[in-house]
Design a protein around this motif. Structure first.
Motif, PDB file in Angstrom:
ATOM      1  N   ILE A   1      -6.802  72.437 -32.810  1.00 30.80           N
ATOM      2  CA  ILE A   1      -7.606  71.445 -33.530  1.00 30.80           C
ATOM      3  C   ILE A   1      -7.175  70.036 -33.158  1.00 30.80           C
ATOM      4  CG2 ILE A   1      -8.159  70.536 -35.823  1.00 30.80           C
ATOM      5  CD1 ILE A   1      -7.977  73.447 -36.832  1.00 30.80           C
ATOM      6  N   ILE A   2      -5.873  69.813 -33.039  1.00 30.82           N
ATOM      7  CA  ILE A   2      -5.385  68.501 -32.617  1.00 30.82           C
ATOM      8  C   ILE A   2      -5.962  68.134 -31.252  1.00 30.82           C
ATOM      9  CG2 ILE A   2      -3.355  67.183 -31.888  1.00 30.82           C
ATOM     10  CD1 ILE A   2      -1.731  68.780 -33.943  1.00 30.82           C
ATOM     11  N   ASP A   3      -5.904  69.065 -30.303  1.00 32.20           N
ATOM     12  CA  ASP A   3      -6.413  68.808 -28.951  1.00 32.20           C
ATOM     13  C   ASP A   3      -7.905  68.477 -28.980  1.00 32.20           C
ATOM     14  OD1 ASP A   3      -3.911  69.278 -27.919  1.00 32.20           O
ATOM     15  OD2 ASP A   3      -4.343  71.334 -27.275  1.00 32.20           O
ATOM     16  N   THR A   4      -8.650  69.195 -29.822  1.00 29.03           N
ATOM     17  CA  THR A   4     -10.088  68.942 -29.931  1.00 29.03           C
ATOM     18  C   THR A   4     -10.366  67.548 -30.475  1.00 29.03           C
ATOM     19  OG1 THR A   4     -10.616  71.288 -30.268  1.00 29.03           O
ATOM     20  CG2 THR A   4     -12.227  69.680 -31.049  1.00 29.03           C
ATOM     21  N   VAL A   5      -9.671  67.188 -31.537  1.00 29.90           N
ATOM     22  CA  VAL A   5      -9.889  65.884 -32.162  1.00 29.90           C
ATOM     23  C   VAL A   5      -9.507  64.754 -31.216  1.00 29.90           C
ATOM     24  CG1 VAL A   5      -9.171  64.358 -34.047  1.00 29.90           C
ATOM     25  CG2 VAL A   5      -9.639  66.768 -34.506  1.00 29.90           C
TER      26      VAL A   5
ATOM     27  N   VAL B   1     -17.352  72.009 -36.381  1.00 33.80           N
ATOM     28  CA  VAL B   1     -18.101  71.076 -37.217  1.00 33.80           C
ATOM     29  C   VAL B   1     -17.482  69.682 -37.129  1.00 33.80           C
ATOM     30  CG1 VAL B   1     -18.844  70.507 -39.566  1.00 33.80           C
ATOM     31  CG2 VAL B   1     -18.849  72.886 -38.793  1.00 33.80           C
ATOM     32  N   LEU B   2     -16.155  69.615 -37.195  1.00 32.24           N
ATOM     33  CA  LEU B   2     -15.484  68.326 -37.071  1.00 32.24           C
ATOM     34  C   LEU B   2     -15.752  67.717 -35.698  1.00 32.24           C
ATOM     35  CD1 LEU B   2     -13.697  66.062 -37.982  1.00 32.24           C
ATOM     36  CD2 LEU B   2     -11.689  67.457 -37.452  1.00 32.24           C
ATOM     37  N   GLU B   3     -15.753  68.545 -34.677  1.00 31.05           N
ATOM     38  CA  GLU B   3     -16.041  68.051 -33.332  1.00 31.05           C
ATOM     39  C   GLU B   3     -17.432  67.424 -33.279  1.00 31.05           C
ATOM     40  OE1 GLU B   3     -15.766  69.522 -28.668  1.00 31.05           O
ATOM     41  OE2 GLU B   3     -15.598  70.987 -30.288  1.00 31.05           O
ATOM     42  N   GLU B   4     -18.408  68.071 -33.900  1.00 28.09           N
ATOM     43  CA  GLU B   4     -19.771  67.540 -33.938  1.00 28.09           C
ATOM     44  C   GLU B   4     -19.814  66.206 -34.692  1.00 28.09           C
ATOM     45  OE1 GLU B   4     -22.085  70.602 -35.733  1.00 28.09           O
ATOM     46  OE2 GLU B   4     -22.117  71.877 -33.946  1.00 28.09           O
TER      47      GLU B   4
ATOM     48  N   LYS C   1      -9.772  64.487 -28.175  1.00 32.48           N
ATOM     49  CA  LYS C   1     -10.765  64.239 -27.133  1.00 32.48           C
ATOM     50  C   LYS C   1     -11.723  63.127 -27.562  1.00 32.48           C
ATOM     51  CE  LYS C   1     -12.474  68.378 -26.758  1.00 32.48           C
ATOM     52  NZ  LYS C   1     -13.323  69.499 -26.282  1.00 32.48           N
ATOM     53  N   TYR C   2     -11.841  62.943 -28.885  1.00 30.10           N
ATOM     54  CA  TYR C   2     -12.798  61.979 -29.415  1.00 30.10           C
ATOM     55  C   TYR C   2     -12.133  60.775 -30.083  1.00 30.10           C
ATOM     56  CZ  TYR C   2     -16.009  65.873 -28.748  1.00 30.10           C
ATOM     57  OH  TYR C   2     -16.741  66.892 -28.196  1.00 30.10           O
ATOM     58  N   HIS C   3     -10.925  60.970 -30.584  1.00 29.31           N
ATOM     59  CA  HIS C   3     -10.299  59.882 -31.340  1.00 29.31           C
ATOM     60  C   HIS C   3      -8.781  59.887 -31.125  1.00 29.31           C
ATOM     61  CE1 HIS C   3     -10.565  56.749 -34.384  1.00 29.31           C
ATOM     62  NE2 HIS C   3      -9.463  57.236 -34.908  1.00 29.31           N
ATOM     63  N   PRO C   4      -8.199  58.709 -30.865  1.00 26.20           N
ATOM     64  CA  PRO C   4      -6.780  58.665 -30.489  1.00 26.20           C
ATOM     65  C   PRO C   4      -5.778  58.749 -31.635  1.00 26.20           C
ATOM     66  CG  PRO C   4      -7.711  56.455 -30.470  1.00 26.20           C
ATOM     67  CD  PRO C   4      -8.851  57.395 -30.754  1.00 26.20           C
TER      68      PRO C   4
ATOM     69  N   LEU D   1      -5.743  65.398 -40.706  1.00 30.48           N
ATOM     70  CA  LEU D   1      -6.061  66.820 -40.700  1.00 30.48           C
ATOM     71  C   LEU D   1      -5.120  67.557 -41.645  1.00 30.48           C
ATOM     72  CD1 LEU D   1      -6.254  67.154 -36.797  1.00 30.48           C
ATOM     73  CD2 LEU D   1      -8.114  66.560 -38.370  1.00 30.48           C
ATOM     74  N   HIS D   2      -5.688  68.198 -42.674  1.00 31.91           N
ATOM     75  CA  HIS D   2      -4.885  68.851 -43.712  1.00 31.91           C
ATOM     76  C   HIS D   2      -4.722  70.338 -43.394  1.00 31.91           C
ATOM     77  CE1 HIS D   2      -4.079  69.149 -48.334  1.00 31.91           C
ATOM     78  NE2 HIS D   2      -3.133  69.700 -47.604  1.00 31.91           N
ATOM     79  N   PHE D   3      -3.459  70.753 -43.265  1.00 35.26           N
ATOM     80  CA  PHE D   3      -3.152  72.152 -42.961  1.00 35.26           C
ATOM     81  C   PHE D   3      -2.209  72.730 -44.012  1.00 35.26           C
ATOM     82  CE2 PHE D   3      -3.910  70.195 -38.752  1.00 35.26           C
ATOM     83  CZ  PHE D   3      -4.910  71.018 -38.284  1.00 35.26           C
TER      84      PHE D   3
END
Length: 221
Positions: free
Chosen positions: A72-76, A41-44, A78-81, A59-61
């Motif tokens: 999740i870090i790797d996914t994010v 969902v965050l990726e979308e 891809k879209y934002h530095p 990102l809250h863990f």
């Protein structure tokens, strides 16, 4: 001083945050949280919304496996530095875990944590959040000034220009300008909850806007 919105969980709440609370966007991956969001969902959301390059995606863990956090870090990324990890209360994690992912992290100051200043001293610690209710109680006891002097002497002298100091408020907090100004925070943080929702996970944008505008007006920001 910026306003930050935590617990964003869908397109509508992200759009509201982009309008009312800019600079940092908080997403909650704690399984038991009412604001829990899944990775896809965050990726979308990140794919559909262009955030500024300087904006922070936080990102809250809590008690998540290293594999899940890294995924999740790797996914994010891809879209934002600019990613910052949020590990909640400082007492919930030791310094080794906080630094394990070699990413900037934020913690919430826990006055009962004897090692809190050691954790804050980490070069990866780029944000510390203080709970407003704690600060207000210290002010009521006449202890706020001494706390601030101690905090700044131990924290601000070892932090660089990337470091951000935040204060977390509840929507019904009776905001005192003197308490906020005494800390001179970089941002105020609010978390989406039932007080600003029409029903479960259905944000009430007008009500949220009203609360945030009240904070801005009270603090002249």
């Amino acid at each position: 001083m910026n306003i930050v919105l935590d617990g964003i969980y869908d397109k509508r709440s992200l759009q509201v945050a982009k309008t009312l609370a800019k600079g940092c966007y908080g997403f909650d991956f704690r399984p038991r949280s009412f604001n829990f969001i899944q990775g896809y969902v965050l990726e979308e959301l990140l794919n559909a919304h262009d955030l500024k390059q300087d904006d922070i995606v936080e990102l809250h863990f809590e008690n998540d496996s290293e594999f899940i956090i890294k995924s999740i870090i790797d996914t994010v990324e891809k879209y934002h530095p600019k990613v910052r990890l949020n590990f909640g209360l400082s007492s919930n994690h030791d310094k080794k875990i906080l630094e394990a992912f070699n990413r900037a992290f934020s913690i919430t100051f826990d006055e009962k944590d004897n090692l809190v200043y050691e954790k804050i001293s980490s070069p990866l610690c780029q944000s510390v959040v203080l709970n407003y209710e704690f600060l207000h109680s210290m002010a009521d006891k006449g202890l706020l000034n001494s706390f601030i002097v101690n905090f700044y002497s131990k924290v601000m002298r070892v932090k660089n220009e990337k470091f951000q100091l935040g204060i977390k408020l509840n929507w019904n907090s009776n905001i005192s300008m003197s308490v906020i100004e005494s800390l001179d925070p970089d941002y105020l943080k609010f978390e989406i909850n039932s007080q600003v929702e029409r029903c479960y996970r259905n944000i009430d944008a007008p009500k949220l806007s009203e609360y945030i505008e009240y904070a801005r007006k009270t603090l002249a920001i």
